[in-house]
Design a protein around this motif. Structure first.
Motif, PDB file in Angstrom:
ATOM      1  N   GLY A 165       0.939  -1.283  -0.123  1.00 54.14           N
ATOM      2  CA  GLY A 165       0.050  -0.116  -0.129  1.00 54.14           C
ATOM      3  C   GLY A 165       0.622   1.309  -0.008  1.00 54.14           C
ATOM      4  O   GLY A 165       0.278   2.387  -0.080  1.00 54.14           O
ATOM      5  N   CYS A 166       2.015   1.120   0.386  1.00 49.98           N
ATOM      6  CA  CYS A 166       3.022   2.461   0.379  1.00 49.98           C
ATOM      7  C   CYS A 166       3.740   2.608  -0.965  1.00 49.98           C
ATOM      8  O   CYS A 166       4.689   3.412  -1.105  1.00 49.98           O
ATOM      9  CB  CYS A 166       4.086   2.216   1.440  1.00 49.98           C
ATOM     10  N   ARG A 205      -4.078   0.422   6.409  1.00 51.41           N
ATOM     11  CA  ARG A 205      -5.048  -0.224   5.810  1.00 51.41           C
ATOM     12  C   ARG A 205      -5.025   0.563   4.441  1.00 51.41           C
ATOM     13  O   ARG A 205      -5.498   0.021   3.330  1.00 51.41           O
ATOM     14  CB  ARG A 205      -6.671  -0.158   6.527  1.00 51.41           C
ATOM     15  N   GLY A 206      -4.627   1.818   4.534  1.00 51.29           N
ATOM     16  CA  GLY A 206      -4.808   2.374   3.277  1.00 51.29           C
ATOM     17  C   GLY A 206      -3.961   3.811   3.348  1.00 51.29           C
ATOM     18  O   GLY A 206      -4.051   4.492   4.549  1.00 51.29           O
ATOM     19  N   THR A 217      -3.582   7.373   1.262  1.00 52.33           N
ATOM     20  CA  THR A 217      -3.918   8.426   0.359  1.00 52.33           C
ATOM     21  C   THR A 217      -3.473   9.823   0.384  1.00 52.33           C
ATOM     22  O   THR A 217      -3.483  10.631   1.365  1.00 52.33           O
ATOM     23  CB  THR A 217      -5.442   8.517   0.246  1.00 52.33           C
TER      24      THR A 217
END
Length: 397
Positions: free
Chosen positions: A144-145, A282-283, A285
């Protein structure tokens, strides 16, 4: 014809320990690399987690020990400051070898052993090669990164000056020493810091306190290598014993010895830092170009100026970019770790790998500076054909 008997790729604690013990065994080694380069990339103001004795390079007592350095350079203190450890490493380098600071960009086999291409285009041939390149290539970033801007998301290994975060809101992910100490340093420089820890609590290392309580009995429970808790410390300090245990026993013991943890002296320094437990990313953005919205497990949302990953390292020698693909293919591996035999030798005769990549074969002490004591001694015995060597490796002292 070869240019040298042994080429050592890397001039950190393990490369220097290898050169020292090989020299004592009568084997000249050509050391390549910038001494202590990995440590120079760490944050200013950092203190080492290892005990004073366990910070020694190549031997716990003797002419290269930290104690010997102090006799010439003055008291170091405990915990050991990063800048003094780097200076100590430079001092060791000056004692053991004329270090060739050129970088190795390609390594392959040839008819007489191995061929090394250096950064300036020069070539070097060696009968044997010791890879002592450390963990810089093994940085772990959670899913996710990927693809996020480098000015918004970094790993703790990418910073030397944490004062640059003054006044900024930072979320640090991780529950080990690098995450916790980076958080403390940033907070002390005026940053607003929160640490997100996957576990239910921080594991604090109180071994020093217990050793004081045990008094004279402490050496029965704690080895000078300073790896692992009471009792287990003694077992992992003897790689020959640990490596002969069933793999089903080794793995949980190794995990217990090296699980994420922080030095007890950090607790008071984290008073101004928020700690959130039982949580994971988890996320992530980017928002408004210069900030991040971060979702944690459970649905919690954080908006920060920077995300710092204190997520450690995962050994995978296929990430050593200088290894020729055909050479790499011939090395027996297990989950990225080389399968090593006596003398830290890989499945390719004459090719040795030391440091953290040796941990699966020789135990968790190989992940720490104190593992260089055993490594240097054991490597020299293997390379020199079990000649008698002068050694100060003392796993049971």
């Amino acid at each position: 014809m070869t240019d040298c008997e042994v080429a050592i790729v890397g001039a950190g604690p393990y490369g220097l320990a290898a050169a020292a013990h090989l020299g004592r065994a009568g084997v000249a080694a050509h050391v390549l690399g910038d001494p202590m380069s990995f440590w120079r990339g760490m944050p200013a103001g950092m203190l080492l987690r290892s005990s004073h004795t366990a910070t020694s390079i190549a031997e716990s007592v003797g002419p290269l020990s930290l104690e010997s350095y102090e006799r010439s350079g003055g008291p170091v203190g405990s915990p050991v400051p990063l800048e003094r450890f780097i200076d100590y490493g430079d001092w060791v380098a000056a004692q053991v070898a004329q270090v060739d600071r050129r970088r190795v960009v390609h390594l392959d086999r040839d008819a007489d052993g191995f061929a090394l291409l250096l950064g300036d285009g020069a070539r070097l041939r060696a009968r044997r090669v010791v890879i002592a390149c450390g963990i810089a290539d093994f940085v772990h970033r959670p899913g996710g990164c990927e693809g996020l801007p480098a000015d918004l998301v970094t790993h703790t290994s990418e910073h030397t000056d944490l004062a640059s975060f003054t006044g900024r809101r930072v979320l640090v992910v991780g529950g080990g020493q690098s995450a916790l100490e980076s958080a403390a340093l940033m907070s002390e420089h005026g940053a607003h810091v929160e640490v997100a820890v996957r576990a239910a609590h921080v594991n604090w290392l109180h071994g020093g306190r217990y050793q004081r309580l045990l008094g004279r009995a402490a050496p029965l429970m704690y080895a000078p290598t300073d790896v692992g808790p009471m009792g287990l410390s003694r077992l992992v300090a003897v790689p020959e014993l640990f490596s002969n245990l069933p793999r089903s026993v080794q793995e949980p013991l190794a995990h217990r010895a090296i699980r994420p943890a922080g030095a007890a002296w950090l607790e008071d320094r984290l008073q101004g830092v928020g700690l959130t437990f039982d949580t994971q990313l988890r996320g992530v953005t980017p928002i408004r170009g210069d900030r991040l919205q971060i979702e944690l497990s459970g649905g919690d949302i954080r908006v920060v100026d920077h995300l710092m990953l204190g997520t450690g390292y995962r050994v995978d020698v296929t990430r050593y970019a200088f290894l020729d693909p055909a050479l790499l293919h011939a090395i027996a591996l297990h989950d990225g770790y080389p399968v090593l035999r006596a003398g830290m030798e890989t499945s390719i005769p004459g090719l040795h790998i030391v440091g953290a990549p040796a941990a699966r074969s020789f135990g968790p002490t190989m992940r720490f500076v104190s593992g260089s004591w055993y490594t240097g001694h054991h490597l020299a015995l293997g390379v020199a054909g079990h000649r008698r060597t002068r050694s100060h490796y003392e796993p049971a002292a």
